[in-house]
Design a protein around this motif. Structure first.
Motif, PDB file in Angstrom:
ATOM      1  N   GLN A 171     -12.935 -24.831  12.368  1.00 24.79           N
ATOM      2  CA  GLN A 171     -13.681 -25.716  13.279  1.00 24.79           C
ATOM      3  C   GLN A 171     -13.536 -25.240  14.726  1.00 24.79           C
ATOM      4  O   GLN A 171     -14.516 -25.174  15.476  1.00 24.79           O
ATOM      5  N   GLU A 172     -12.294 -24.885  15.060  1.00 29.74           N
ATOM      6  CA  GLU A 172     -12.054 -24.420  16.437  1.00 29.74           C
ATOM      7  C   GLU A 172     -12.876 -23.162  16.723  1.00 29.74           C
ATOM      8  O   GLU A 172     -13.504 -23.023  17.786  1.00 29.74           O
ATOM      9  N   LEU A 173     -12.929 -22.312  15.698  1.00 25.94           N
ATOM     10  CA  LEU A 173     -13.675 -21.063  15.841  1.00 25.94           C
ATOM     11  C   LEU A 173     -15.169 -21.351  15.978  1.00 25.94           C
ATOM     12  O   LEU A 173     -15.845 -20.768  16.826  1.00 25.94           O
ATOM     13  N   THR A 174     -15.664 -22.305  15.155  1.00 30.65           N
ATOM     14  CA  THR A 174     -17.087 -22.662  15.224  1.00 30.65           C
ATOM     15  C   THR A 174     -17.428 -23.191  16.619  1.00 30.65           C
ATOM     16  O   THR A 174     -18.442 -22.794  17.216  1.00 30.65           O
ATOM     17  N   GLU A 175     -16.549 -24.072  17.147  1.00 29.53           N
ATOM     18  CA  GLU A 175     -16.809 -24.634  18.479  1.00 29.53           C
ATOM     19  C   GLU A 175     -16.823 -23.531  19.529  1.00 29.53           C
ATOM     20  O   GLU A 175     -17.666 -23.513  20.427  1.00 29.53           O
ATOM     21  N   SER A 176     -15.890 -22.598  19.377  1.00 34.20           N
ATOM     22  CA  SER A 176     -15.826 -21.505  20.351  1.00 34.20           C
ATOM     23  C   SER A 176     -17.069 -20.629  20.270  1.00 34.20           C
ATOM     24  O   SER A 176     -17.606 -20.206  21.290  1.00 34.20           O
ATOM     25  N   ILE A 177     -17.548 -20.398  19.027  1.00 32.61           N
ATOM     26  CA  ILE A 177     -18.764 -19.575  18.868  1.00 32.61           C
ATOM     27  C   ILE A 177     -19.943 -20.297  19.524  1.00 32.61           C
ATOM     28  O   ILE A 177     -20.765 -19.678  20.201  1.00 32.61           O
ATOM     29  N   GLU A 178     -19.979 -21.625  19.354  1.00 29.15           N
ATOM     30  CA  GLU A 178     -21.055 -22.399  19.987  1.00 29.15           C
ATOM     31  C   GLU A 178     -20.993 -22.279  21.507  1.00 29.15           C
ATOM     32  O   GLU A 178     -22.005 -22.158  22.186  1.00 29.15           O
ATOM     33  N   GLN A 179     -19.773 -22.311  22.037  1.00 29.49           N
ATOM     34  CA  GLN A 179     -19.584 -22.162  23.492  1.00 29.49           C
ATOM     35  C   GLN A 179     -20.106 -20.809  23.957  1.00 29.49           C
ATOM     36  O   GLN A 179     -20.802 -20.709  24.963  1.00 29.49           O
ATOM     37  N   ILE A 180     -19.771 -19.783  23.168  1.00 28.40           N
ATOM     38  CA  ILE A 180     -20.230 -18.423  23.522  1.00 28.40           C
ATOM     39  C   ILE A 180     -21.748 -18.374  23.461  1.00 28.40           C
ATOM     40  O   ILE A 180     -22.406 -17.808  24.339  1.00 28.40           O
ATOM     41  N   ALA A 181     -22.305 -19.037  22.387  1.00 30.62           N
ATOM     42  CA  ALA A 181     -23.768 -19.030  22.241  1.00 30.62           C
ATOM     43  C   ALA A 181     -24.431 -19.721  23.420  1.00 30.62           C
ATOM     44  O   ALA A 181     -25.532 -19.357  23.822  1.00 30.62           O
ATOM     45  N   SER A 182     -23.728 -20.735  24.000  1.00 25.33           N
ATOM     46  CA  SER A 182     -24.330 -21.385  25.172  1.00 25.33           C
ATOM     47  C   SER A 182     -23.828 -20.742  26.481  1.00 25.33           C
ATOM     48  O   SER A 182     -23.747 -21.375  27.520  1.00 25.33           O
ATOM     49  N   GLU A 183     -23.493 -19.473  26.356  1.00 23.70           N
ATOM     50  CA  GLU A 183     -23.185 -18.597  27.497  1.00 23.70           C
ATOM     51  C   GLU A 183     -21.915 -18.964  28.260  1.00 23.70           C
ATOM     52  O   GLU A 183     -21.761 -18.586  29.417  1.00 23.70           O
ATOM     53  N   ASN A 184     -20.977 -19.709  27.616  1.00 21.48           N
ATOM     54  CA  ASN A 184     -19.686 -19.964  28.250  1.00 21.48           C
ATOM     55  C   ASN A 184     -18.719 -18.885  27.760  1.00 21.48           C
ATOM     56  O   ASN A 184     -17.949 -19.065  26.822  1.00 21.48           O
ATOM     57  N   TYR A 185     -18.812 -17.741  28.424  1.00 23.71           N
ATOM     58  CA  TYR A 185     -18.054 -16.575  27.936  1.00 23.71           C
ATOM     59  C   TYR A 185     -16.568 -16.647  28.258  1.00 23.71           C
ATOM     60  O   TYR A 185     -15.806 -15.788  27.839  1.00 23.71           O
ATOM     61  N   ALA A 186     -16.128 -17.686  29.004  1.00 24.42           N
ATOM     62  CA  ALA A 186     -14.700 -17.806  29.325  1.00 24.42           C
ATOM     63  C   ALA A 186     -13.937 -18.426  28.156  1.00 24.42           C
ATOM     64  O   ALA A 186     -12.721 -18.514  28.179  1.00 24.42           O
ATOM     65  N   GLU A 187     -14.647 -18.849  27.146  1.00 23.32           N
ATOM     66  CA  GLU A 187     -14.023 -19.508  25.996  1.00 23.32           C
ATOM     67  C   GLU A 187     -13.128 -18.534  25.219  1.00 23.32           C
ATOM     68  O   GLU A 187     -13.476 -17.383  25.001  1.00 23.32           O
ATOM     69  N   ARG A 188     -11.900 -19.034  24.823  1.00 23.81           N
ATOM     70  CA  ARG A 188     -10.980 -18.222  24.003  1.00 23.81           C
ATOM     71  C   ARG A 188     -10.431 -19.105  22.895  1.00 23.81           C
ATOM     72  O   ARG A 188     -10.406 -20.335  23.028  1.00 23.81           O
ATOM     73  N   VAL A 189      -9.939 -18.473  21.813  1.00 19.27           N
ATOM     74  CA  VAL A 189      -9.284 -19.252  20.750  1.00 19.27           C
ATOM     75  C   VAL A 189      -7.833 -18.806  20.625  1.00 19.27           C
ATOM     76  O   VAL A 189      -7.498 -17.638  20.880  1.00 19.27           O
ATOM     77  N   HIS A 190      -6.948 -19.748  20.265  1.00 22.85           N
ATOM     78  CA  HIS A 190      -5.519 -19.423  20.144  1.00 22.85           C
ATOM     79  C   HIS A 190      -5.020 -19.906  18.795  1.00 22.85           C
ATOM     80  O   HIS A 190      -4.884 -21.105  18.573  1.00 22.85           O
ATOM     81  N   PHE A 191      -4.784 -18.960  17.889  1.00 22.69           N
ATOM     82  CA  PHE A 191      -4.260 -19.316  16.569  1.00 22.69           C
ATOM     83  C   PHE A 191      -2.907 -18.651  16.387  1.00 22.69           C
ATOM     84  O   PHE A 191      -2.587 -17.667  17.065  1.00 22.69           O
ATOM     85  N   GLU A 192      -2.159 -19.180  15.386  1.00 23.38           N
ATOM     86  CA  GLU A 192      -0.866 -18.602  15.000  1.00 23.38           C
ATOM     87  C   GLU A 192      -1.097 -17.108  14.721  1.00 23.38           C
ATOM     88  O   GLU A 192      -1.975 -16.741  13.933  1.00 23.38           O
ATOM     89  N   SER A 193      -0.338 -16.278  15.384  1.00 18.68           N
ATOM     90  CA  SER A 193      -0.704 -14.858  15.405  1.00 18.68           C
ATOM     91  C   SER A 193      -0.529 -14.139  14.064  1.00 18.68           C
ATOM     92  O   SER A 193      -1.195 -13.148  13.808  1.00 18.68           O
ATOM     93  N   HIS A 194       0.412 -14.670  13.154  1.00 16.28           N
ATOM     94  CA  HIS A 194       0.598 -13.885  11.937  1.00 16.28           C
ATOM     95  C   HIS A 194      -0.270 -14.336  10.751  1.00 16.28           C
ATOM     96  O   HIS A 194      -0.080 -13.864   9.668  1.00 16.28           O
ATOM     97  N   SER A 195      -1.185 -15.278  10.988  1.00 16.34           N
ATOM     98  CA  SER A 195      -2.089 -15.603   9.880  1.00 16.34           C
ATOM     99  C   SER A 195      -3.370 -14.773  10.041  1.00 16.34           C
ATOM    100  O   SER A 195      -3.578 -14.133  11.061  1.00 16.34           O
ATOM    101  N   GLU A 196      -4.216 -14.844   8.986  1.00 12.76           N
ATOM    102  CA  GLU A 196      -5.490 -14.110   9.073  1.00 12.76           C
ATOM    103  C   GLU A 196      -6.289 -14.634  10.272  1.00 12.76           C
ATOM    104  O   GLU A 196      -7.019 -13.894  10.921  1.00 12.76           O
ATOM    105  N   PHE A 197      -6.188 -15.951  10.542  1.00 12.06           N
ATOM    106  CA  PHE A 197      -6.905 -16.541  11.673  1.00 12.06           C
ATOM    107  C   PHE A 197      -6.425 -15.933  12.989  1.00 12.06           C
ATOM    108  O   PHE A 197      -7.180 -15.836  13.941  1.00 12.06           O
TER     109      PHE A 197
END
Ligand code: ADP
Length: 575
Positions: A171-197
């Motif tokens: 969900q977090e990733l989907t929201e971030s992709i939507e942000q990017i799609a609406s040209e908010n390129y400052a958007e980043r995602v932060h997940f636990e680093s050792h999982s596939e996510f």
């Protein structure tokens, strides 16, 4: 922890718990089964044998002893309790004594006592064993409850955590992709680093960073380009106004602001429909955009505008801007640009030319008319007899003078049209009268070329709302053209008919016709089809069009090149 490991562990743990629960359940069910079997085989059977032996003792039938013997034998094989064997052996001895007939009463009493002893012993055992079975059942309930609770707790924990563990990052990733799609390129995602996510987040962040970088660089470029275009538009000498698809003003240059007379802040960003309520010029400018079809194909007249305390003339051009959005097939209208070309200078020159022509033709008209009068006098034999050569000279002078008069007349009419001074006397008029006058005026010209007129006119026809003199002039001009551009001996068809609110007068000749590329231009002033050898000024049709349109009618042409032309006058019916 990796999602795959998490899923394997969760599902694996559940699997182990299910097996554990099954094993515990099976073990205790088995233990309970053994306990009840134990009671049944070891004690219940003994009670049954004892009861049968007691019944055999009461029985006086011949096979009573046999029944007792069978049950005793069975009991001898089923000694399960402590001391049971000794009591059974004692019972056997007493029974043997009884069989051989030793002191009967005393033996029977002993036998009964021993049987009761056996029964008592087994009943006590049953009670004891049922206590054991109850304890086993309690233990089973306890262990199954413990394992079940454990299973529930683990399954519940998995149920609560596992889906959200997987779904939340998505969900977090989907929201971030939507942000990017609406040209908010400052958007980043932060997940636990050792999982596939975590890896996905890393790739996503890199992509977002690159997009941001690209956007910033292209944004700067775009801003630069925008500034350049704005400066360019601002420096244009012609007023330019840009509207979006909803007619909201998106830009307007200095010149536009000057002529509209509204400061930039009050015009940019506002709907032109709102501006037009208070501003006549804006209303005129967007008039065709408000009409259905955005006024495509309509020709607009030069607009007279007062600005800077002087009068100016502007030619309006509306450009409709359409684009094909990325990934789409159909074009989409995104706005309009209104450009006003300043034609004041040409207009002033045009006025000067019109004035000059008007003055010259006016000044020419009187002497030419007096020459014509003098020619008439000369033709009169009372003034003096002329020889044939002189007569011929007179004819040709007369011809030239007539032509000169026609030209000066046309030029004068044209100046009237150009200066907008057409004086019309529009009254209900009979179209047949107009036709009669025009036929009379062109009779001689037609006879010279042996041209006949074929007239198709209904008995009764509605009157038309027209200026008789000017309309006759127009029809005369059409007939005269028909004669001039037809071959000798031809027939010109004239038809008067009614349609809706119009009376149509058509003049059809079988002359050379007009090539399609010239058809629309023949109504322009001074336009003559290239190569036309007959004399003329190229003004007749232009004046005709102005005269007819000024009285609410229309003039049209149809022509087949090489086969002839057909001109139609559409005149409004008188009501
Ligand atoms: P003009 O004085 O040259 O006849 P008009 O305005 O009456 O001026 O006509 C403009 C041009 O249209 C003419 O020069 C001629 O080439 C063309 N034209 C007009 N009427 C006809 C016709 N009946 N047949 C062919 N061409 C015509």
């Amino acid at each position: 922890m990796k999602i795959k490991t998490k899923l394997t562990l969760g599902v694996g743990l559940l699997f182990i718990l299910i097996i554990l629960l099954s094993l515990v359940g099976a073990r205790y069910i088995n233990a309970l089964k053994n306990d009840t079997e134990n009671i049944l085989v070891a004690n219940y059977n003994t009670l049954e044998y004892c009861r049968n032996m007691l019944l055999a003792l009461e029985d006086s039938s011949a096979n009573a002893a046999k029944k007792f013997e069978i049950n005793l034998q069975n009991q001898e094989k089923n000694n399960t309790e402590i001391g049971e064997k000794e009591v059974t052996t004692e019972l056997r001895n007493r029974f043997n004594d009884y069989k051989i007939g030793k002191s009967e009463n005393h033996v029977l009493t002993t036998i009964r006592t021993q049987i009761f002893q056996l029964m008592n012993m087994n009943m006590q055992a049953i009670q004891r064993k049922s206590e054991v079975a109850k304890a086993t059942a309690d233990k089973a309930v306890l262990w199954i409850a413990i394992t079940g609770t454990l299973c529930f707790l683990i399954a519940f924990t998995l149920l609560v955590n596992l889906p959200s563990n997987i779904a939340n990052p998505i969900q977090e990733l989907t929201e971030s992709i939507e942000q990017i799609a609406s040209e908010n390129y400052a958007e980043r995602v932060h997940f636990e680093s050792h999982s596939e996510f975590g890896q996905l987040a890393k790739s996503f962040n890199i992509m977002a960073e690159k997009l941001e970088e690209y956007n910033n660089s292209s944004l700067a470029k775009l801003m630069m380009e925008k500034k350049r275009i704005e400066t360019l538009i601002n420096n244009m000498h012609d007023p330019v106004i840009g509207l979006d698809e909803n007619l909201k003003v998106i830009f307007a240059n200095e010149e536009a602001m000057k002529i509209v007379g509204v400061p930039k802040a009050e015009i940019v960003g506002r709907y032109s429909q709102d501006l037009s309520v208070k501003n006549d010029l804006v209303r005129t400018l967007i008039q065709d955009l408000m009409s259905p079809g955005n006024g495509v194909g309509t020709k607009t007249k030069p607009i007279k505008i007062y600005s800077d305390n002087k009068e100016g003339y502007f030619d309006k051009e509306t450009i409709h801007i359409s684009i094909t959005p990325t990934g789409e097939q159909t074009k989409k209208l995104i706005g309009h640009v209104i450009i006003l070309r300043n034609i004041t200078e040409y207009k002033e020159l045009d006025f000067a030319k019109t004035n000059f022509i008007a003055t010259v033709s006016h000044e020419f008209k009187t002497p030419i008319s007096s020459i014509k009068m003098s020619l008439k006098l000369l033709e009169n034999e009372k003034v003096g007899k002329l020889n044939d050569e002189q007569k011929n000279l007179l004819y040709s002078i007369n011809d030239d003078v007539t032509r000169l008069l026609k030209i000066t007349g046309e030029l004068l009419d044209m100046t009237q049209v150009e200066s907008g001074n057409i004086h019309l006397t529009i009254l209900p008029t009979d179209s047949r009268d107009i036709l009669d006058f025009a036929l009379k005026a062109t009779k001689t010209q037609a006879e010279q070329k042996y041209i006949k007129f074929s007239i198709d006119c209904p008995q009764s026809i509605s009157k038309v709302q027209a200026d008789q003199e000017k309309t006759t002039w127009v029809l005369t001009n059409l007939l005269s053209n028909g004669i001039r551009y037809s071959y000798d001996n031809a027939t010109i068809n004239i038809k008067i008919s009614e349609a809706d609110t119009f009376v149509n007068i058509s003049v059809k000749d079988t002359g050379q016709g007009i090539a399609p590329q010239h058809k629309d231009k023949i109504f322009d002033r001074y336009y003559r089809v290239p190569g036309t050898k007959k004399e003329g000024t190229g003004l007749g049709l232009a004046i005709s069009k102005e005269f007819i349109e000024a009285q609410g009618g229309q003039i049209m042409v149809e022509s087949e090149f090489g086969a002839g032309s057909s001109f139609t006058l559409m005149l409004q019916k008188a009501t």
